[in-house]
Design a protein around this motif. Structure first.
Motif, PDB file in Angstrom:
ATOM      1  N   ASP A 123      -2.067 -13.334  -9.762  1.00 13.91           N
ATOM      2  CA  ASP A 123      -2.420 -14.285  -8.918  1.00 13.91           C
ATOM      3  C   ASP A 123      -3.000 -13.642  -7.731  1.00 13.91           C
ATOM      4  O   ASP A 123      -3.623 -14.325  -6.907  1.00 13.91           O
ATOM      5  N   LEU A 124      -2.267 -12.573  -6.969  1.00 17.13           N
ATOM      6  CA  LEU A 124      -2.802 -11.811  -5.884  1.00 17.13           C
ATOM      7  C   LEU A 124      -2.902 -10.455  -6.041  1.00 17.13           C
ATOM      8  O   LEU A 124      -2.345  -9.567  -6.857  1.00 17.13           O
ATOM      9  N   ILE A 125      -3.885  -9.869  -5.423  1.00 16.45           N
ATOM     10  CA  ILE A 125      -4.356  -8.259  -5.341  1.00 16.45           C
ATOM     11  C   ILE A 125      -3.985  -8.147  -3.837  1.00 16.45           C
ATOM     12  O   ILE A 125      -4.639  -8.724  -2.906  1.00 16.45           O
ATOM     13  N   VAL A 126      -2.891  -7.290  -3.486  1.00 17.98           N
ATOM     14  CA  VAL A 126      -2.704  -6.891  -2.192  1.00 17.98           C
ATOM     15  C   VAL A 126      -2.668  -5.300  -1.910  1.00 17.98           C
ATOM     16  O   VAL A 126      -1.993  -4.562  -2.613  1.00 17.98           O
ATOM     17  N   PRO A 127      -3.549  -4.908  -1.099  1.00 17.73           N
ATOM     18  CA  PRO A 127      -3.491  -3.448  -0.905  1.00 17.73           C
ATOM     19  C   PRO A 127      -2.398  -3.123   0.109  1.00 17.73           C
ATOM     20  O   PRO A 127      -1.953  -4.092   1.200  1.00 17.73           O
ATOM     21  N   ILE A 128      -1.905  -1.870  -0.105  1.00 16.02           N
ATOM     22  CA  ILE A 128      -0.830  -1.466   0.831  1.00 16.02           C
ATOM     23  C   ILE A 128      -1.471  -1.425   1.995  1.00 16.02           C
ATOM     24  O   ILE A 128      -2.462  -0.535   2.562  1.00 16.02           O
ATOM     25  N   PRO A 129      -0.861  -1.770   3.229  1.00 14.24           N
ATOM     26  CA  PRO A 129      -1.456  -1.925   4.603  1.00 14.24           C
ATOM     27  C   PRO A 129      -1.314  -0.540   5.336  1.00 14.24           C
ATOM     28  O   PRO A 129      -0.291   0.318   5.333  1.00 14.24           O
ATOM     29  N   LEU A 130      -2.026  -0.149   6.362  1.00 10.32           N
ATOM     30  CA  LEU A 130      -1.911   0.944   7.208  1.00 10.32           C
ATOM     31  C   LEU A 130      -1.275   0.443   8.600  1.00 10.32           C
ATOM     32  O   LEU A 130      -1.454  -0.743   8.661  1.00 10.32           O
ATOM     33  N   SER A 131      -0.753   1.299   9.188  1.00 11.45           N
ATOM     34  CA  SER A 131      -0.483   1.003  10.703  1.00 11.45           C
ATOM     35  C   SER A 131      -1.552   0.932  11.266  1.00 11.45           C
ATOM     36  O   SER A 131      -2.684   1.223  10.932  1.00 11.45           O
ATOM     37  N   ARG A 132      -1.118   0.372  12.475  1.00 14.65           N
ATOM     38  CA  ARG A 132      -2.404   0.113  13.616  1.00 14.65           C
ATOM     39  C   ARG A 132      -3.009   1.200  13.942  1.00 14.65           C
ATOM     40  O   ARG A 132      -4.279   1.549  14.037  1.00 14.65           O
TER      41      ARG A 132
END
Length: 258
Positions: A123-132
């Motif tokens: 349903d969703l493909i979500v990348p691991i986020p980076l810090s700012r």
């Protein structure tokens, strides 16, 4: 965030098509790794369904003994390659030398691994986020680039939602930390964006990252998604650190710190 992602992709996309010499054999073509080398070095071994480590010839089932005793948070893990040459050099070029074109070969191999597992569309493909801070340092998120290219290869681009997760805590560089220290540092580092909560609830989610070493980051992100109501989480990783290399790294870090 969406504006930043669109701007980043606008700068990265032309670089993906630039011709280059194959990282391994030196032949001149449009990818960082030529087709012949991808076939030679990208052969798919049998891997544990839950953690992605290679299974031995004596394995009796789809899960390794460790995962049978201590199952990870993710329901399933799909891996492209081991984090060894020539793939470790490609990922290093992607992350630290600002060469996003290196993601192309990795994304094609990861997509091939997903197809081999006959995985239904998530349903969703979500990348691991980076810090700012890390985003500003690199100018892009390598997990997002890999998620974008892999979802394109699979025809699932419309399922990519890179703005679902965000990193609440800047954990610094954790790749050389011991497994226990990684787990402590990454705890509660993520959250589902409030405007994305409705999108996560009851859904089958894929998490994408470049390398899985101990699984601390992916497992923490998975806990965050499950707590927000996700039905299940599968991990896609371009590369998996082999057991022998991971143990050597952790021993070296422990020995150095004493």
């Amino acid at each position: 965030m969406l504006t930043h992602l669109s701007h980043a992709w606008g700068k990265i996309s032309p670089l993906m098509r630039a011709p280059s010499a194959c990282l391994v054999c030196g032949s001149w073509q449009s990818a960082r790794l030529c087709l012949a080398c991808r076939h030679e070095y990208g052969a798919a071994p049998m891997r544990c369904r839950r953690c992605g480590l290679r299974l031995t010839d004596e394995a009796l089932g789809p899960d390794c003994p460790r995962c049978e005793d201590y199952p990870p948070e993710m329901d399933r893990v799909i891996v492209g390659v081991d984090f060894e040459p020539p793939w470790s050099e490609q990922i290093g070029a992607l992350k630290f030398q600002r060469q996003p074109a290196a993601a192309g070969s990795l994304a094609r191999i990861l997509a091939k691994a997903v197809r081999a597992q006959r995985m239904p569309a998530p349903d969703l493909i979500v990348p691991i986020p980076l810090s700012r801070a890390r985003w500003q340092e690199r100018g892009f998120n390598q997990a997002w680039v890999l998620a974008q290219l892999t979802s394109q290869e699979l025809g699932w681009s419309q399922r990519l939602h890179p703005h679902t997760l965000e990193r609440r805590i800047d954990t610094g560089r954790i790749m050389r930390m011991h497994a226990d220290e990684r787990a402590r540092r990454i705890r509660q580092a993520f959250r589902v964006r409030p405007d994305a909560l409705h999108r996560v609830e009851g859904q089958h989610v894929v998490l994408v990252d470049d390398v899985m070493t101990t699984g601390a980051t992916a497992n923490e992100a998975t806990r965050t998604l499950l707590a927000a109501g996700a039905a299940s989480v599968t991990g896609w990783f371009a590369a998996r650190t082999p057991e022998r290399r991971r143990n050597a790294q952790q021993w070296g870090n422990h020995h150095t710190s004493r």
